[in-house]
Write a protein that holds these residues in place. Structure first.
Motif, PDB file in Angstrom:
ATOM      1  N   GLY A  18       0.670  -1.285  -0.089  1.00 26.43           N
ATOM      2  CA  GLY A  18       0.162   0.129  -0.218  1.00 26.43           C
ATOM      3  C   GLY A  18       0.676   1.130  -0.727  1.00 26.43           C
ATOM      4  N   GLU A  19       0.001   1.661   0.243  1.00 26.61           N
ATOM      5  CA  GLU A  19       1.278   3.885   0.466  1.00 26.61           C
ATOM      6  C   GLU A  19       1.903   3.745   1.417  1.00 26.61           C
ATOM      7  N   ASP A  20       1.812   3.618   2.390  1.00 28.69           N
ATOM      8  CA  ASP A  20       3.185   3.305   3.652  1.00 28.69           C
ATOM      9  C   ASP A  20       4.149   2.405   2.805  1.00 28.69           C
ATOM     10  N   GLU A  21       3.725   1.433   2.410  1.00 26.41           N
ATOM     11  CA  GLU A  21       5.847   0.748   1.701  1.00 26.41           C
ATOM     12  C   GLU A  21       5.477   1.636   0.689  1.00 26.41           C
ATOM     13  N   VAL A  22       5.159   2.200  -0.244  1.00 27.19           N
ATOM     14  CA  VAL A  22       5.920   2.944  -1.322  1.00 27.19           C
ATOM     15  C   VAL A  22       6.265   3.995  -0.625  1.00 27.19           C
ATOM     16  N   HIS A  23       5.781   5.249   0.586  1.00 27.36           N
ATOM     17  CA  HIS A  23       6.432   5.905   1.031  1.00 27.36           C
ATOM     18  C   HIS A  23       7.354   5.248   1.632  1.00 27.36           C
ATOM     19  N   LYS A  24       7.606   4.409   2.272  1.00 25.24           N
ATOM     20  CA  LYS A  24       9.252   4.069   2.676  1.00 25.24           C
ATOM     21  C   LYS A  24      10.673   3.533   1.758  1.00 25.24           C
ATOM     22  N   LEU A  79      -2.433  -4.477  -8.991  1.00 23.03           N
ATOM     23  CA  LEU A  79      -2.272  -3.337  -7.372  1.00 23.03           C
ATOM     24  C   LEU A  79      -2.898  -2.425  -7.443  1.00 23.03           C
ATOM     25  N   ASN A  80      -3.489  -1.482  -6.515  1.00 23.57           N
ATOM     26  CA  ASN A  80      -4.251  -0.948  -6.879  1.00 23.57           C
ATOM     27  C   ASN A  80      -3.888   0.177  -7.774  1.00 23.57           C
ATOM     28  N   SER A  81      -4.862   1.320  -8.344  1.00 18.81           N
ATOM     29  CA  SER A  81      -4.036   1.881  -9.457  1.00 18.81           C
ATOM     30  C   SER A  81      -4.060   3.206  -8.760  1.00 18.81           C
ATOM     31  N   GLU A  82      -4.384   3.472  -7.643  1.00 17.55           N
ATOM     32  CA  GLU A  82      -3.459   4.811  -6.840  1.00 17.55           C
ATOM     33  C   GLU A  82      -2.312   4.480  -6.356  1.00 17.55           C
ATOM     34  N   VAL A  83      -1.821   3.469  -5.761  1.00 20.50           N
ATOM     35  CA  VAL A  83      -0.732   2.975  -5.202  1.00 20.50           C
ATOM     36  C   VAL A  83       0.612   2.850  -6.698  1.00 20.50           C
ATOM     37  N   LEU A  84      -0.586   2.989  -7.472  1.00 17.60           N
ATOM     38  CA  LEU A  84       0.755   2.685  -8.769  1.00 17.60           C
ATOM     39  C   LEU A  84       0.780   4.004  -9.405  1.00 17.60           C
ATOM     40  N   GLN A  85      -0.022   4.431  -8.427  1.00 15.77           N
ATOM     41  CA  GLN A  85       0.016   6.290  -9.360  1.00 15.77           C
ATOM     42  C   GLN A  85       1.149   6.702  -8.540  1.00 15.77           C
ATOM     43  N   LEU A  86       0.972   6.914  -7.509  1.00 16.16           N
ATOM     44  CA  LEU A  86       1.716   7.298  -5.685  1.00 16.16           C
ATOM     45  C   LEU A  86       2.941   6.772  -6.499  1.00 16.16           C
ATOM     46  N   LEU A  87       3.205   5.503  -6.606  1.00 18.29           N
ATOM     47  CA  LEU A  87       4.948   5.005  -6.748  1.00 18.29           C
ATOM     48  C   LEU A  87       5.618   5.960  -7.663  1.00 18.29           C
ATOM     49  N   GLN A  88       4.764   5.611  -8.953  1.00 19.33           N
ATOM     50  CA  GLN A  88       4.694   6.265 -10.300  1.00 19.33           C
ATOM     51  C   GLN A  88       5.138   8.179 -10.147  1.00 19.33           C
ATOM     52  N   GLU A  89       4.426   8.685  -9.083  1.00 19.66           N
ATOM     53  CA  GLU A  89       4.412  10.264  -8.877  1.00 19.66           C
ATOM     54  C   GLU A  89       5.831  10.152  -8.629  1.00 19.66           C
ATOM     55  N   GLY A  90       6.315   9.439  -7.630  1.00 22.54           N
ATOM     56  CA  GLY A  90       7.797   9.193  -6.398  1.00 22.54           C
ATOM     57  C   GLY A  90       9.444   9.579  -7.660  1.00 22.54           C
ATOM     58  N   ILE A  91       8.998   8.111  -8.405  1.00 22.44           N
ATOM     59  CA  ILE A  91      10.069   8.021  -9.415  1.00 22.44           C
ATOM     60  C   ILE A  91       9.693   8.920 -10.557  1.00 22.44           C
ATOM     61  N   ASP A  92       8.992   9.669 -11.581  1.00 27.07           N
ATOM     62  CA  ASP A  92       8.909  10.556 -11.587  1.00 27.07           C
ATOM     63  C   ASP A  92       9.417  12.128 -11.041  1.00 27.07           C
ATOM     64  N   LYS A  93      10.042  12.134  -9.903  1.00 28.03           N
ATOM     65  CA  LYS A  93      10.397  13.264  -9.522  1.00 28.03           C
ATOM     66  C   LYS A  93      12.246  13.074  -9.682  1.00 28.03           C
ATOM     67  N   HIS A  94      12.748  11.533 -10.022  1.00 29.73           N
ATOM     68  CA  HIS A  94      13.972  11.264  -9.857  1.00 29.73           C
ATOM     69  C   HIS A  94      14.285  11.132 -11.816  1.00 29.73           C
TER      70      HIS A  94
END
Length: 707
Positions: free
Chosen positions: A102-108, A160-175
């Protein structure tokens, strides 16, 4: 069915990794908790093997899951290619095949990635430390940064939930704002099931494809060729995924430069994709027309049995990624496809096709530049005027430092020496970009001067040599700046030198090179201050040296400061390695502070973590040989607070570090022990002491008297 597959995966994990996975780092409340952690860590090891084929033992050593894992469970570093690859794995086991992420795992996970990019390695646990030397090599690669894959290893079959994938992709996009550096990959139950079955699982994939404008070969073996639409290729990958690449020797390397270029071409100019792509080759056990009226030159549907993509795995993967990103735009693209039937082929023919189609070296832009008369003339001038070698073709052995350089090193040096810092950023971001016609002309000019080229190379080497020396005494952002900022620093230093006669054969260039070491140190201070001031003290160093706008602003500030004759900004103490037995004027001793406050319970197990490059060079292998060497037990005592697991004797934190370094390297060097010993999940002794002082309103200070 998924439960059956879970049981099979579990059985294989137990067979392969029992007694290999380290479970000594903590105690579990129940046997079930221990078992679940074993399976999760074993899954991380298996994911590592999928990404970087290796033995079970090496895969087990890649796992560092536990306290201070920073949201990551395993790591693998591939250094053999020109651009290193790093895989960071997070694994989730579930007995029912419904692992959660989930989102917590993405942030970590993203936070762990940030720490690695900041080279903040001692924030990770002791089992991570064995991988730091390889990480340092990966980030030290000249001319670029490694490709990093976040691998989600999940025992589940549902997406996976689309919102989780979107959060992960947004974090990656910053790099990836400048160029793609980070990507992610999901390995699910199907991937693990196929992996443990090996070739036996390879999926005898049966499917139907449509070829437009198809043609065929009947002699000596049957083959079809034609065009497939992008949606059809993407759907093929979605349905069968990695099983499509069972016979491919390289699989789909999602982060190679080739893959990224394929993807970008499809996203930006889908109508050009057919012309720019080499296409896809598939081997099939047999091929049958799907209808009665299949006419060459038209549209034909074909039933394929036992199909596998043996060349073009990267193309298929890139098509799927691009189509997922923008289905409407990429739908206009098409790709050339070859279908080869093995039905009447001699034994081994399929393997020959696989090997032959995957071992042909692609032509790169720099290969065309080796044909430039100016480069040929430059090579002759190196030989006749300088009596040195200048290598302009790929595959030719590079000369050692004293005897010459390559065209690539020359281009890098000229980019750093160019008046516009944009070219230094471009070289740091993507060396291949230097071979574009406009950039190439800007760097080498219409008349290539051998003295300017060679002296620029000498300057860049001198800068890198000095930065390497400085890095040994740096950490944190300063170490990252010295690691990533070689071209930035070279650009700033070049602007301080007298280069008006750099092309004159009679110029004594050694006089200018003698100034480099001192200038590098000043330039590093100015650059670091500029980055922190312009973009914040938590901004990524990689962005500052790869983004053309940021590079120009930082370089401009540093150059102005140095030309004005102002003293270089001093580096903060937190950026410097404190290996010294000299007290730092601290008012309260760190260890005494902790003992007095009874901050750490007696019996707490502490971990040793090297804090500098010299320590890591000297001690990493030594620590890995015997895990007990990196552990000690704390007691609240006026002296000798640590009992070392390796010999069960008592030492002060600094005294123990000194003893360990003496045993590991034979060097008797004092150290600030509180910076090296960590309470897992809480921080170093220095950090904890500072927190106690802050609570008590005391002045932050630390020494550690050996007792």
């Amino acid at each position: 069915m998924s439960v059956v597959q879970v049981r099979y995966v579990r059985k294989v994990l137990e067979e392969r990794f029992t007694d290999l996975i380290d479970l000594t780092d903590k105690k579990w409340p129940t046997e079930k908790h221990r078992e679940d952690d074993f399976l999760s860590r074993s899954l991380a090891a298996l994911a590592t093997q999928i990404e970087h084929p290796c033995s079970d033992g090496i895969a087990a050593q890649a796992v560092f899951d536990g306290q201070d894992d920073r949201g990551l469970d395993a790591i693998a570093v591939e250094l053999r290619s020109s651009q290193p690859r790093i895989s960071l794995v997070q694994a989730k086991w579930n007995h029912q095949g419904r692992a959660k992420f989930g989102e917590d795992e993405v942030h970590k996970m993203l936070r762990g990635l940030d720490l690695i990019l900041h080279l903040d390695f001692n924030r990770f646990n002791r089992r991570f430390q064995r991988h730091v030397p390889q990480l340092e090599q990966a980030f030290d690669t000249e001319g670029g940064t490694p490709k990093i894959t976040l691998v989600l290893a999940l025992v589940r079959t549902e997406p996976l939930n689309s919102e989780v994938l979107q959060l992960l992709q947004e974090g990656i996009d910053k790099h990836n704002r400048i160029v793609d550096m980070v990507d992610y990959k999901i390995l699910d139950l199907r991937d693990f099931h196929r992996e443990i079955l090996g070739n036996a699982a390879a999926p005898k994939i049966d499917t139907r494809v449509r070829l437009e404008g198809f043609g065929y070969e009947s002699m000596p073996y049957q083959a079809m060729y034609g065009t497939m639409s992008i949606p059809e290729v993407a759907a093929l990958f979605t349905e069968h995924r990695r099983g499509l690449f069972a016979r491919n020797i390289r699989d789909a390397l999602d982060l190679t430069d080739v893959n990224i270029k394929i993807r970008n071409t499809l996203l930006e100019h889908p109508e050009h994709f057919w012309y720019f792509s080499n296409g896809i080759t598939m081997l099939c056990d047999n091929i049958k027309p799907a209808g009665p009226s299949v006419v060459p030159g038209g549209v034909g549907d074909f039933n394929l049995k036992g199909v596998s993509v043996v060349n073009g795995a990267q193309t298929v993967s890139a098509i799927h990624k691009a189509y997922t990103t923008d289905a409407e735009k990429t739908s206009r693209g098409r790709v050339l496809v070859r279908l080869i039937s093995l039905e009447n082929c001699p034994p081994g023919f399929g393997d020959q096709v696989t090997m032959s189609t995957n071992t042909q070296n692609p032509i790169e832009d720099r290969d065309f530049k080796s044909l430039d008369p100016g480069q040929i003339k430059l090579r002759e001038d190196f030989a006749l005027i300088l009596h040195r070698s200048y290598v302009i073709k790929r595959g030719e052995p590079k000369p050692d430092r004293e005897h010459g350089c390559s065209i690539t090193e020359a281009a890098e040096a000229l980019a750093a020496a160019h008046p516009n810092a944009e070219f230094a950023a471009l070289a740091k971001r993507d060396l291949s970009a230097l071979w574009g016609d406009d950039t190439y002309k800007e760097l080498f000019g219409s008349s290539l001067n051998v003295h300017k080229v060679w002296r620029s190379v000498q300057l860049l080497r001198a800068v890198r040599d000095r930065l390497t020396e400085l890095r040994d005494g740096l950490r944190g952002r300063a170490e990252a700046a010295a690691s990533y900022g070689d071209l930035l620093i070279a650009h700033v230093v070049y602007r301080q030198l007298d280069t008006s006669t750099i092309q004159d054969p009679d110029t004594d260039w050694d006089v200018q090179l003698a100034r480099v070491p001192a200038l590098v140190e000043d330039a590093l201070g100015w650059a670091l201050q500029a980055i922190d001031k312009e973009y914040g003290p938590t901004s990524h160093m990689i962005a500052a040296v790869r983004n053309t706008e940021r590079m120009q602003r930082v370089a401009r500030t540093a150059v102005r400061g140095m030309l004005a004759g102002h003293p270089a900004p001093p580096l903060d103490a937190e950026y410097q390695v404190a290996d010294s037995d000299e007290p730092k004027g601290r008012q309260v001793d760190a260890v005494k502070t902790l003992v007095t406050a009874d901050r750490i319970p007696d019996g707490t197990v502490l971990e040793f973590r090297p804090s500098s490059r010299p320590q890591r060079r000297e001690m990493t292998e030594w620590l890995a040989e015997e895990p007990a060497r990196g552990l000690a037990v704390w007691r609240n005592s006026a002296s000798k607070q640590l009992q070392w697991h390796a010999d069960m004797q008592w030492y002060s934190p600094s005294g123990l570090v000194r003893q360990m370094r003496r045993m590991a390297s034979g060097k008797d060097i004092a150290a600030q022990g509180p910076e090296h010993w960590y309470v897992p999940e809480e921080g170093s002794l220095s950090f904890l002491a500072d927190a106690v002082r802050a609570e008590q309103g005391l002045v932050v200070s630390e020494t550690d008297e050996e007792g």
